[in-house]
Write a protein that holds these residues in place. Sequence first.
Motif, PDB file in Angstrom:
ATOM      1  N   LYS A 103     -41.069  60.351 -30.938  1.00  0.00           N
ATOM      2  CA  LYS A 103     -40.358  60.727 -32.160  1.00  0.00           C
ATOM      3  C   LYS A 103     -41.323  61.321 -33.182  1.00  0.00           C
ATOM      4  N   LYS A 104     -42.253  60.527 -33.694  1.00  0.00           N
ATOM      5  CA  LYS A 104     -43.208  61.026 -34.684  1.00  0.00           C
ATOM      6  C   LYS A 104     -44.275  61.890 -34.015  1.00  0.00           C
ATOM      7  N   THR A 105     -44.763  61.432 -32.904  1.00  0.00           N
ATOM      8  CA  THR A 105     -45.696  62.207 -32.091  1.00  0.00           C
ATOM      9  C   THR A 105     -45.007  62.465 -30.765  1.00  0.00           C
ATOM     10  N   SER A 106     -44.924  63.738 -30.375  1.00  0.00           N
ATOM     11  CA  SER A 106     -44.188  64.053 -29.154  1.00  0.00           C
ATOM     12  C   SER A 106     -44.948  65.059 -28.305  1.00  0.00           C
ATOM     13  N   ILE A 107     -44.659  65.007 -27.037  1.00  0.00           N
ATOM     14  CA  ILE A 107     -45.159  65.979 -26.079  1.00  0.00           C
ATOM     15  C   ILE A 107     -43.930  66.594 -25.416  1.00  0.00           C
ATOM     16  N   THR A 108     -43.852  67.919 -25.449  1.00  0.00           N
ATOM     17  CA  THR A 108     -42.723  68.620 -24.867  1.00  0.00           C
ATOM     18  C   THR A 108     -43.238  69.583 -23.810  1.00  0.00           C
ATOM     19  N   THR A 109     -42.566  69.612 -22.675  1.00  0.00           N
ATOM     20  CA  THR A 109     -42.915  70.522 -21.589  1.00  0.00           C
ATOM     21  C   THR A 109     -41.714  71.409 -21.293  1.00  0.00           C
ATOM     22  N   TYR A 110     -41.953  72.714 -21.250  1.00  0.00           N
ATOM     23  CA  TYR A 110     -40.912  73.680 -20.911  1.00  0.00           C
ATOM     24  C   TYR A 110     -41.281  74.346 -19.584  1.00  0.00           C
ATOM     25  N   PHE A 111     -40.280  74.557 -18.741  1.00  0.00           N
ATOM     26  CA  PHE A 111     -40.468  75.273 -17.482  1.00  0.00           C
ATOM     27  C   PHE A 111     -39.465  76.410 -17.435  1.00  0.00           C
ATOM     28  N   HIS A 112     -39.926  77.622 -17.128  1.00  0.00           N
ATOM     29  CA  HIS A 112     -39.051  78.787 -17.019  1.00  0.00           C
ATOM     30  C   HIS A 112     -39.210  79.396 -15.626  1.00  0.00           C
ATOM     31  N   ALA A 113     -38.100  79.597 -14.931  1.00  0.00           N
ATOM     32  CA  ALA A 113     -38.094  80.312 -13.651  1.00  0.00           C
ATOM     33  C   ALA A 113     -37.473  81.677 -13.929  1.00  0.00           C
ATOM     34  N   LEU A 114     -38.294  82.725 -13.915  1.00  0.00           N
ATOM     35  CA  LEU A 114     -37.852  84.061 -14.297  1.00  0.00           C
ATOM     36  C   LEU A 114     -37.566  84.908 -13.064  1.00  0.00           C
ATOM     37  N   PHE A 136     -47.726  69.834 -28.111  1.00  0.00           N
ATOM     38  CA  PHE A 136     -47.994  68.538 -28.710  1.00  0.00           C
ATOM     39  C   PHE A 136     -47.623  68.653 -30.182  1.00  0.00           C
ATOM     40  N   THR A 137     -46.749  67.768 -30.676  1.00  0.00           N
ATOM     41  CA  THR A 137     -46.280  67.799 -32.056  1.00  0.00           C
ATOM     42  C   THR A 137     -46.531  66.452 -32.723  1.00  0.00           C
ATOM     43  N   HIS A 138     -47.039  66.522 -33.955  1.00  0.00           N
ATOM     44  CA  HIS A 138     -47.182  65.301 -34.756  1.00  0.00           C
ATOM     45  C   HIS A 138     -46.562  65.563 -36.117  1.00  0.00           C
ATOM     46  N   LYS A 139     -45.546  64.742 -36.481  1.00  0.00           N
ATOM     47  CA  LYS A 139     -44.875  64.886 -37.773  1.00  0.00           C
ATOM     48  C   LYS A 139     -45.540  63.968 -38.792  1.00  0.00           C
ATOM     49  N   PHE A 140     -45.989  64.567 -39.892  1.00  0.00           N
ATOM     50  CA  PHE A 140     -46.588  63.789 -40.979  1.00  0.00           C
ATOM     51  C   PHE A 140     -45.529  63.309 -41.951  1.00  0.00           C
ATOM     52  N   ALA A 141     -44.504  64.127 -42.175  1.00  0.00           N
ATOM     53  CA  ALA A 141     -43.388  63.811 -43.067  1.00  0.00           C
ATOM     54  C   ALA A 141     -42.183  64.612 -42.568  1.00  0.00           C
ATOM     55  N   ALA A 142     -41.073  64.494 -43.280  1.00  0.00           N
ATOM     56  CA  ALA A 142     -39.853  65.168 -42.840  1.00  0.00           C
ATOM     57  C   ALA A 142     -40.032  66.688 -42.721  1.00  0.00           C
ATOM     58  N   ASN A 143     -40.825  67.284 -43.619  1.00  0.00           N
ATOM     59  CA  ASN A 143     -40.993  68.738 -43.616  1.00  0.00           C
ATOM     60  C   ASN A 143     -42.393  69.198 -43.232  1.00  0.00           C
ATOM     61  N   HIS A 144     -43.235  68.317 -42.717  1.00  0.00           N
ATOM     62  CA  HIS A 144     -44.609  68.676 -42.381  1.00  0.00           C
ATOM     63  C   HIS A 144     -44.946  68.204 -40.970  1.00  0.00           C
ATOM     64  N   ALA A 145     -45.378  69.152 -40.148  1.00  0.00           N
ATOM     65  CA  ALA A 145     -45.736  68.822 -38.773  1.00  0.00           C
ATOM     66  C   ALA A 145     -46.809  69.788 -38.286  1.00  0.00           C
ATOM     67  N   VAL A 146     -47.513  69.366 -37.252  1.00  0.00           N
ATOM     68  CA  VAL A 146     -48.501  70.202 -36.597  1.00  0.00           C
ATOM     69  C   VAL A 146     -48.088  70.344 -35.138  1.00  0.00           C
ATOM     70  N   ASP A 147     -48.042  71.590 -34.660  1.00  0.00           N
ATOM     71  CA  ASP A 147     -47.749  71.876 -33.255  1.00  0.00           C
ATOM     72  C   ASP A 147     -48.971  72.519 -32.625  1.00  0.00           C
ATOM     73  N   ILE A 148     -49.360  72.021 -31.473  1.00  0.00           N
ATOM     74  CA  ILE A 148     -50.431  72.619 -30.688  1.00  0.00           C
ATOM     75  C   ILE A 148     -49.851  72.880 -29.310  1.00  0.00           C
ATOM     76  N   GLY A 149     -49.995  74.114 -28.828  1.00  0.00           N
ATOM     77  CA  GLY A 149     -49.370  74.443 -27.563  1.00  0.00           C
ATOM     78  C   GLY A 149     -50.262  75.242 -26.639  1.00  0.00           C
ATOM     79  N   TYR A 150     -49.888  75.219 -25.377  1.00  0.00           N
ATOM     80  CA  TYR A 150     -50.576  75.984 -24.341  1.00  0.00           C
ATOM     81  C   TYR A 150     -49.523  76.507 -23.373  1.00  0.00           C
ATOM     82  N   SER A 151     -49.602  77.795 -23.031  1.00  0.00           N
ATOM     83  CA  SER A 151     -48.646  78.404 -22.122  1.00  0.00           C
ATOM     84  C   SER A 151     -49.378  79.222 -21.065  1.00  0.00           C
ATOM     85  N   PHE A 152     -48.784  79.260 -19.883  1.00  0.00           N
ATOM     86  CA  PHE A 152     -49.303  80.147 -18.846  1.00  0.00           C
ATOM     87  C   PHE A 152     -48.186  80.514 -17.892  1.00  0.00           C
TER      88      PHE A 152
END
Length: 92
Positions: free
Chosen positions: A26-37, A59-75
């Motif tokens: 919830k506050k800190t989350s890891i999301t994985t997306y998979f696309h078959a094109l 990777f997402t970390h929410k500090f408050a309701a309107n403040h978050a940091v997202d770090i991502g990697y795609s290939f």
Amino acid sequence: MDFTKGPQFQKEQGITDLNFFVKYGKKTSITTYFHALSYTKQTAAGISKKIGNEFDFVFTHKFAANHAVDIGYSFMLPHTDLVNSVFPTNTD
């Protein structure tokens, strides 16, 4: 990575993007997306409709309701026919 440039490009080019994602936390989350094109329109004779598979990790970390940091990697792992059309092998 946005290889297909969104829904408008997909409609014009006849590209299918089958995707799903998994989110954990919830506050800190890891999301994985998979696309078959793949192409929906007929391709040249002998060439597969598959474009490849794309993976996105966020990777997402929410500090408050309107403040978050997202770090991502795609290939993307392109299908062999896509690689051969971009980088043709010399048969001479």
